[in-house]
Design a protein around this motif. Structure first.
Motif, PDB file in Angstrom:
ATOM      1  N   SER A  53      20.931  40.598  80.165  1.00  0.00           N
ATOM      2  CA  SER A  53      20.573  41.494  81.251  1.00  0.00           C
ATOM      3  C   SER A  53      21.285  41.084  82.529  1.00  0.00           C
ATOM      4  O   SER A  53      21.608  39.915  82.738  1.00  0.00           O
ATOM      5  N   VAL A  54      21.493  42.064  83.407  1.00  0.00           N
ATOM      6  CA  VAL A  54      22.176  41.809  84.660  1.00  0.00           C
ATOM      7  C   VAL A  54      21.218  41.203  85.665  1.00  0.00           C
ATOM      8  O   VAL A  54      20.108  41.690  85.857  1.00  0.00           O
ATOM      9  N   ASN A  55      21.644  40.154  86.321  1.00  0.00           N
ATOM     10  CA  ASN A  55      20.888  39.544  87.414  1.00  0.00           C
ATOM     11  C   ASN A  55      21.694  39.713  88.684  1.00  0.00           C
ATOM     12  O   ASN A  55      22.800  39.211  88.786  1.00  0.00           O
ATOM     13  N   THR A  56      21.134  40.424  89.664  1.00  0.00           N
ATOM     14  CA  THR A  56      21.896  40.705  90.878  1.00  0.00           C
ATOM     15  C   THR A  56      21.607  39.700  91.990  1.00  0.00           C
ATOM     16  O   THR A  56      21.983  39.909  93.135  1.00  0.00           O
ATOM     17  N   SER A  57      20.940  38.605  91.678  1.00  0.00           N
ATOM     18  CA  SER A  57      20.788  37.517  92.638  1.00  0.00           C
ATOM     19  C   SER A  57      22.049  36.674  92.583  1.00  0.00           C
ATOM     20  O   SER A  57      22.311  35.987  91.603  1.00  0.00           O
ATOM     21  N   ASN A  79      20.531  47.963  81.817  1.00  0.00           N
ATOM     22  CA  ASN A  79      20.171  46.875  80.924  1.00  0.00           C
ATOM     23  C   ASN A  79      19.743  47.408  79.554  1.00  0.00           C
ATOM     24  O   ASN A  79      20.005  46.777  78.525  1.00  0.00           O
ATOM     25  N   GLN A  80      19.117  48.573  79.537  1.00  0.00           N
ATOM     26  CA  GLN A  80      18.765  49.202  78.263  1.00  0.00           C
ATOM     27  C   GLN A  80      20.027  49.595  77.495  1.00  0.00           C
ATOM     28  O   GLN A  80      20.099  49.428  76.274  1.00  0.00           O
ATOM     29  N   PHE A  81      21.016  50.104  78.231  1.00  0.00           N
ATOM     30  CA  PHE A  81      22.295  50.438  77.605  1.00  0.00           C
ATOM     31  C   PHE A  81      22.955  49.192  77.024  1.00  0.00           C
ATOM     32  O   PHE A  81      23.535  49.231  75.931  1.00  0.00           O
ATOM     33  N   LEU A  82      22.875  48.063  77.739  1.00  0.00           N
ATOM     34  CA  LEU A  82      23.437  46.818  77.223  1.00  0.00           C
ATOM     35  C   LEU A  82      22.764  46.398  75.923  1.00  0.00           C
ATOM     36  O   LEU A  82      23.406  45.846  75.025  1.00  0.00           O
ATOM     37  N   GLU A  83      21.477  46.671  75.812  1.00  0.00           N
ATOM     38  CA  GLU A  83      20.727  46.251  74.637  1.00  0.00           C
ATOM     39  C   GLU A  83      21.018  47.114  73.415  1.00  0.00           C
ATOM     40  O   GLU A  83      21.198  46.592  72.316  1.00  0.00           O
ATOM     41  N   HIS A 109      33.286  41.002  79.229  1.00  0.00           N
ATOM     42  CA  HIS A 109      34.107  41.242  78.042  1.00  0.00           C
ATOM     43  C   HIS A 109      33.278  41.933  76.950  1.00  0.00           C
ATOM     44  O   HIS A 109      33.365  41.609  75.766  1.00  0.00           O
ATOM     45  N   GLU A 110      32.481  42.896  77.378  1.00  0.00           N
ATOM     46  CA  GLU A 110      31.667  43.696  76.463  1.00  0.00           C
ATOM     47  C   GLU A 110      32.529  44.839  75.925  1.00  0.00           C
ATOM     48  O   GLU A 110      32.369  45.999  76.324  1.00  0.00           O
ATOM     49  N   THR A 111      33.422  44.520  75.003  1.00  0.00           N
ATOM     50  CA  THR A 111      34.416  45.501  74.576  1.00  0.00           C
ATOM     51  C   THR A 111      33.792  46.694  73.877  1.00  0.00           C
ATOM     52  O   THR A 111      34.289  47.821  73.995  1.00  0.00           O
ATOM     53  N   ASP A 112      32.705  46.477  73.144  1.00  0.00           N
ATOM     54  CA  ASP A 112      32.074  47.606  72.470  1.00  0.00           C
ATOM     55  C   ASP A 112      31.480  48.596  73.468  1.00  0.00           C
ATOM     56  O   ASP A 112      31.557  49.818  73.270  1.00  0.00           O
ATOM     57  N   LYS A 113      30.934  48.075  74.582  1.00  0.00           N
ATOM     58  CA  LYS A 113      30.387  48.966  75.613  1.00  0.00           C
ATOM     59  C   LYS A 113      31.519  49.608  76.420  1.00  0.00           C
ATOM     60  O   LYS A 113      31.412  50.766  76.846  1.00  0.00           O
ATOM     61  N   ILE A 114      32.601  48.862  76.639  1.00  0.00           N
ATOM     62  CA  ILE A 114      33.778  49.429  77.296  1.00  0.00           C
ATOM     63  C   ILE A 114      34.318  50.583  76.462  1.00  0.00           C
ATOM     64  O   ILE A 114      34.688  51.635  76.995  1.00  0.00           O
ATOM     65  N   TYR A 115      34.346  50.397  75.169  1.00  0.00           N
ATOM     66  CA  TYR A 115      34.788  51.441  74.238  1.00  0.00           C
ATOM     67  C   TYR A 115      33.927  52.696  74.393  1.00  0.00           C
ATOM     68  O   TYR A 115      34.439  53.819  74.453  1.00  0.00           O
ATOM     69  N   ALA A 116      32.617  52.488  74.490  1.00  0.00           N
ATOM     70  CA  ALA A 116      31.701  53.626  74.617  1.00  0.00           C
ATOM     71  C   ALA A 116      31.906  54.379  75.917  1.00  0.00           C
ATOM     72  O   ALA A 116      31.682  55.603  75.970  1.00  0.00           O
TER      73      ALA A 116
END
Length: 216
Positions: A53-57, A79-83, A109-116
Protein backbone atom coordinates in the motif's frame (compact mmCIF):
# COMPACT_ATOMS: atom_id res chain seq x y z
CA UNK A 1 4.23 22.22 -2.40
CA UNK A 2 7.83 22.14 -1.27
CA UNK A 3 10.32 22.42 -4.09
CA UNK A 4 13.06 20.19 -2.68
CA UNK A 5 15.75 22.58 -3.85
CA UNK A 6 18.54 20.65 -2.18
CA UNK A 7 17.68 17.53 -4.18
CA UNK A 8 17.34 19.41 -7.43
CA UNK A 9 20.90 20.78 -7.32
CA UNK A 10 22.12 17.40 -8.51
CA UNK A 11 20.08 17.55 -11.70
CA UNK A 12 21.57 19.40 -14.65
CA UNK A 13 19.08 21.71 -16.41
CA UNK A 14 19.11 20.54 -20.00
CA UNK A 15 16.31 21.94 -22.12
CA UNK A 16 13.91 24.85 -22.14
CA UNK A 17 11.12 22.48 -23.09
CA UNK A 18 11.43 18.69 -23.10
CA UNK A 19 8.64 16.91 -24.96
CA UNK A 20 7.85 13.22 -24.98
CA UNK A 21 9.99 12.20 -27.99
CA UNK A 22 12.80 9.76 -28.72
CA UNK A 23 16.30 10.30 -30.01
CA UNK A 24 17.13 9.08 -33.48
CA UNK A 25 20.54 7.49 -33.03
CA UNK A 26 21.44 3.80 -32.68
CA UNK A 27 21.00 3.82 -28.91
CA UNK A 28 18.44 2.58 -26.36
CA UNK A 29 15.54 4.85 -25.39
CA UNK A 30 17.06 7.88 -23.67
CA UNK A 31 15.71 11.37 -24.13
CA UNK A 32 18.02 13.34 -21.85
CA UNK A 33 21.64 13.64 -20.81
CA UNK A 34 20.84 13.38 -17.09
CA UNK A 35 23.16 10.40 -16.67
CA UNK A 36 23.73 11.05 -13.00
CA UNK A 37 20.16 10.25 -12.01
CA UNK A 38 20.11 6.68 -13.29
CA UNK A 39 21.95 5.12 -10.37
CA UNK A 40 19.55 6.81 -7.97
CA UNK A 41 16.68 5.23 -9.92
CA UNK A 42 18.11 1.74 -9.45
CA UNK A 43 18.55 2.29 -5.72
CA UNK A 44 14.96 3.44 -5.39
CA UNK A 45 13.69 0.34 -7.19
CA UNK A 46 15.57 -1.95 -4.82
CA UNK A 47 14.01 -0.26 -1.79
CA UNK A 48 10.41 -0.38 -3.08
CA UNK A 49 8.05 -3.18 -2.07
CA UNK A 50 5.83 -4.60 -4.81
CA UNK A 51 2.06 -4.71 -4.18
CA UNK A 52 2.43 -2.74 -0.94
CA UNK A 53 0.00 0.00 0.00
CA UNK A 54 1.04 3.58 -0.61
CA UNK A 55 2.22 5.60 2.38
CA UNK A 56 2.23 9.33 1.74
CA UNK A 57 4.15 10.21 4.90
CA UNK A 58 7.37 11.33 3.27
CA UNK A 59 10.86 12.13 4.49
CA UNK A 60 12.10 14.22 1.55
CA UNK A 61 15.71 13.40 2.31
CA UNK A 62 15.12 9.74 1.59
CA UNK A 63 11.78 9.16 -0.11
CA UNK A 64 9.14 10.70 -2.35
CA UNK A 65 5.77 9.86 -3.81
CA UNK A 66 3.79 11.55 -6.56
CA UNK A 67 0.65 10.84 -4.56
CA UNK A 68 1.09 13.22 -1.62
CA UNK A 69 -1.82 15.42 -2.68
CA UNK A 70 -4.14 12.60 -3.76
CA UNK A 71 -7.41 12.75 -1.77
CA UNK A 72 -7.69 10.10 0.93
CA UNK A 73 -10.58 8.31 -0.78
CA UNK A 74 -8.64 8.17 -4.07
CA UNK A 75 -5.56 6.86 -2.27
CA UNK A 76 -7.63 4.07 -0.71
CA UNK A 77 -9.09 3.24 -4.12
CA UNK A 78 -5.63 3.17 -5.68
CA UNK A 79 -4.45 0.77 -2.97
CA UNK A 80 -7.36 -1.51 -3.90
CA UNK A 81 -6.16 -1.40 -7.51
CA UNK A 82 -2.67 -2.39 -6.32
CA UNK A 83 -4.14 -5.37 -4.52
CA UNK A 84 -6.39 -6.79 -7.22
CA UNK A 85 -5.52 -4.99 -10.48
CA UNK A 86 -9.18 -4.18 -11.17
CA UNK A 87 -9.41 -1.10 -13.42
CA UNK A 88 -12.96 -0.42 -12.25
CA UNK A 89 -11.40 1.23 -9.20
CA UNK A 90 -9.93 3.97 -11.42
CA UNK A 91 -12.88 5.01 -13.56
CA UNK A 92 -13.37 8.34 -11.75
CA UNK A 93 -9.68 9.32 -11.67
CA UNK A 94 -8.77 12.42 -13.67
CA UNK A 95 -6.11 12.26 -16.42
CA UNK A 96 -3.70 14.14 -14.16
CA UNK A 97 -4.27 11.66 -11.33
CA UNK A 98 -3.70 8.71 -13.68
CA UNK A 99 -0.32 10.17 -14.70
CA UNK A 100 0.63 10.50 -11.04
CA UNK A 101 -0.41 6.90 -10.38
CA UNK A 102 1.60 5.78 -13.38
CA UNK A 103 4.71 7.52 -12.13
CA UNK A 104 4.30 5.86 -8.75
CA UNK A 105 4.05 2.49 -10.51
CA UNK A 106 7.26 3.29 -12.39
CA UNK A 107 9.11 3.70 -9.10
CA UNK A 108 7.67 0.46 -7.71
CA UNK A 109 8.40 -1.33 -11.01
CA UNK A 110 4.84 -2.67 -10.97
CA UNK A 111 5.00 -3.74 -14.60
CA UNK A 112 1.73 -5.65 -14.55
CA UNK A 113 -0.12 -2.55 -13.32
CA UNK A 114 1.78 -0.36 -15.80
CA UNK A 115 0.60 -2.76 -18.50
CA UNK A 116 -2.99 -2.35 -17.34
CA UNK A 117 -2.71 1.45 -17.52
CA UNK A 118 -1.00 1.53 -20.93
CA UNK A 119 -3.36 2.27 -23.83
CA UNK A 120 -3.90 -0.90 -25.84
CA UNK A 121 -6.26 -0.54 -28.81
CA UNK A 122 -5.20 -4.04 -29.89
CA UNK A 123 -1.52 -3.05 -30.09
CA UNK A 124 -0.08 -4.41 -26.85
CA UNK A 125 1.64 -7.82 -26.80
CA UNK A 126 1.14 -10.38 -24.03
CA UNK A 127 2.01 -9.31 -20.48
CA UNK A 128 5.18 -11.43 -20.43
CA UNK A 129 6.44 -9.90 -23.66
CA UNK A 130 5.50 -6.42 -22.50
CA UNK A 131 7.52 -6.89 -19.31
CA UNK A 132 10.58 -7.76 -21.37
CA UNK A 133 10.05 -4.82 -23.73
CA UNK A 134 9.40 -2.45 -20.83
CA UNK A 135 12.73 -3.39 -19.23
CA UNK A 136 14.60 -2.92 -22.53
CA UNK A 137 12.90 0.14 -24.02
CA UNK A 138 10.83 2.10 -21.47
CA UNK A 139 11.98 1.53 -17.90
CA UNK A 140 15.07 3.77 -17.93
CA UNK A 141 13.22 6.40 -19.94
CA UNK A 142 10.35 6.65 -17.43
CA UNK A 143 12.61 6.38 -14.40
CA UNK A 144 14.45 9.50 -15.59
CA UNK A 145 11.13 11.32 -15.86
CA UNK A 146 10.18 10.15 -12.38
CA UNK A 147 13.31 11.66 -10.88
CA UNK A 148 13.52 14.80 -13.01
CA UNK A 149 9.92 15.85 -12.25
CA UNK A 150 9.53 14.54 -8.69
CA UNK A 151 9.24 18.09 -7.30
CA UNK A 152 7.09 19.36 -10.15
CA UNK A 153 5.51 22.81 -9.99
CA UNK A 154 2.33 21.99 -11.88
CA UNK A 155 0.47 19.20 -13.65
CA UNK A 156 -2.47 19.96 -15.94
CA UNK A 157 -4.28 19.02 -19.12
CA UNK A 158 -3.20 20.92 -22.23
CA UNK A 159 -6.68 22.14 -23.11
CA UNK A 160 -5.77 22.66 -26.76
CA UNK A 161 -5.34 18.90 -27.10
CA UNK A 162 -8.50 17.86 -25.27
CA UNK A 163 -10.88 15.66 -27.24
CA UNK A 164 -13.62 13.31 -26.11
CA UNK A 165 -11.32 10.32 -25.55
CA UNK A 166 -7.80 11.74 -25.88
CA UNK A 167 -5.69 14.58 -24.48
CA UNK A 168 -2.21 15.54 -23.30
CA UNK A 169 -1.14 16.03 -19.68
CA UNK A 170 1.80 18.33 -19.01
CA UNK A 171 4.13 18.27 -16.03
CA UNK A 172 6.20 21.41 -15.52
CA UNK A 173 9.15 22.10 -13.28
CA UNK A 174 11.35 25.17 -12.96
CA UNK A 175 15.08 25.15 -12.27
CA UNK A 176 15.99 28.77 -11.53
CA UNK A 177 15.05 30.61 -14.72
CA UNK A 178 14.65 27.43 -16.81
CA UNK A 179 11.30 25.70 -17.23
CA UNK A 180 11.19 22.09 -18.29
CA UNK A 181 8.04 20.36 -19.58
CA UNK A 182 7.15 16.74 -20.27
CA UNK A 183 4.00 15.79 -22.20
CA UNK A 184 2.10 12.51 -21.83
CA UNK A 185 -0.58 11.51 -24.30
CA UNK A 186 -3.58 9.74 -22.76
CA UNK A 187 -6.55 7.97 -24.29
CA UNK A 188 -9.68 6.65 -22.66
CA UNK A 189 -10.16 2.90 -22.75
CA UNK A 190 -12.45 0.72 -20.61
CA UNK A 191 -13.74 3.97 -19.07
CA UNK A 192 -10.25 4.68 -17.70
CA UNK A 193 -7.64 7.18 -18.87
CA UNK A 194 -4.49 5.31 -19.97
CA UNK A 195 -1.06 6.49 -21.13
CA UNK A 196 -0.42 6.10 -24.84
CA UNK A 197 3.22 4.98 -24.70
CA UNK A 198 3.62 1.74 -26.59
CA UNK A 199 4.49 3.50 -29.84
CA UNK A 200 7.80 4.41 -28.19
CA UNK A 201 8.69 0.72 -27.97
CA UNK A 202 7.82 0.18 -31.61
CA UNK A 203 9.82 3.24 -32.68
CA UNK A 204 12.84 2.06 -30.71
CA UNK A 205 12.64 -1.39 -32.29
CA UNK A 206 12.54 0.14 -35.76
CA UNK A 207 15.65 2.18 -35.04
CA UNK A 208 17.45 -0.84 -33.64
CA UNK A 209 16.61 -2.83 -36.77
CA UNK A 210 17.91 -0.05 -39.04
CA UNK A 211 21.12 0.09 -37.03
CA UNK A 212 21.58 -3.68 -37.37
CA UNK A 213 21.03 -3.49 -41.12
CA UNK A 214 23.45 -0.59 -41.42
CA UNK A 215 26.09 -2.52 -39.53
CA UNK A 216 25.71 -5.75 -41.48
Amino acid sequence: MQKGEANLKRIVPIMLSSVFLLTTGCTPVNKTNDKEIKSETKDSQKKSDKNSSVNTSVDRKHDFTYLEQLPKDKLETYNQFLEDGNLDHLTDFTPEQIVLLYMNLVLKHETDKIYALTYNNGQLPSLDRFKDEYDHYLSEYLNEDYLAYRFYDSISVDEETRKKDSLVVQIKITYGTTTRVVNYGLKREQNVWKLDLYHLVKDSKKRAKKCEEAGS
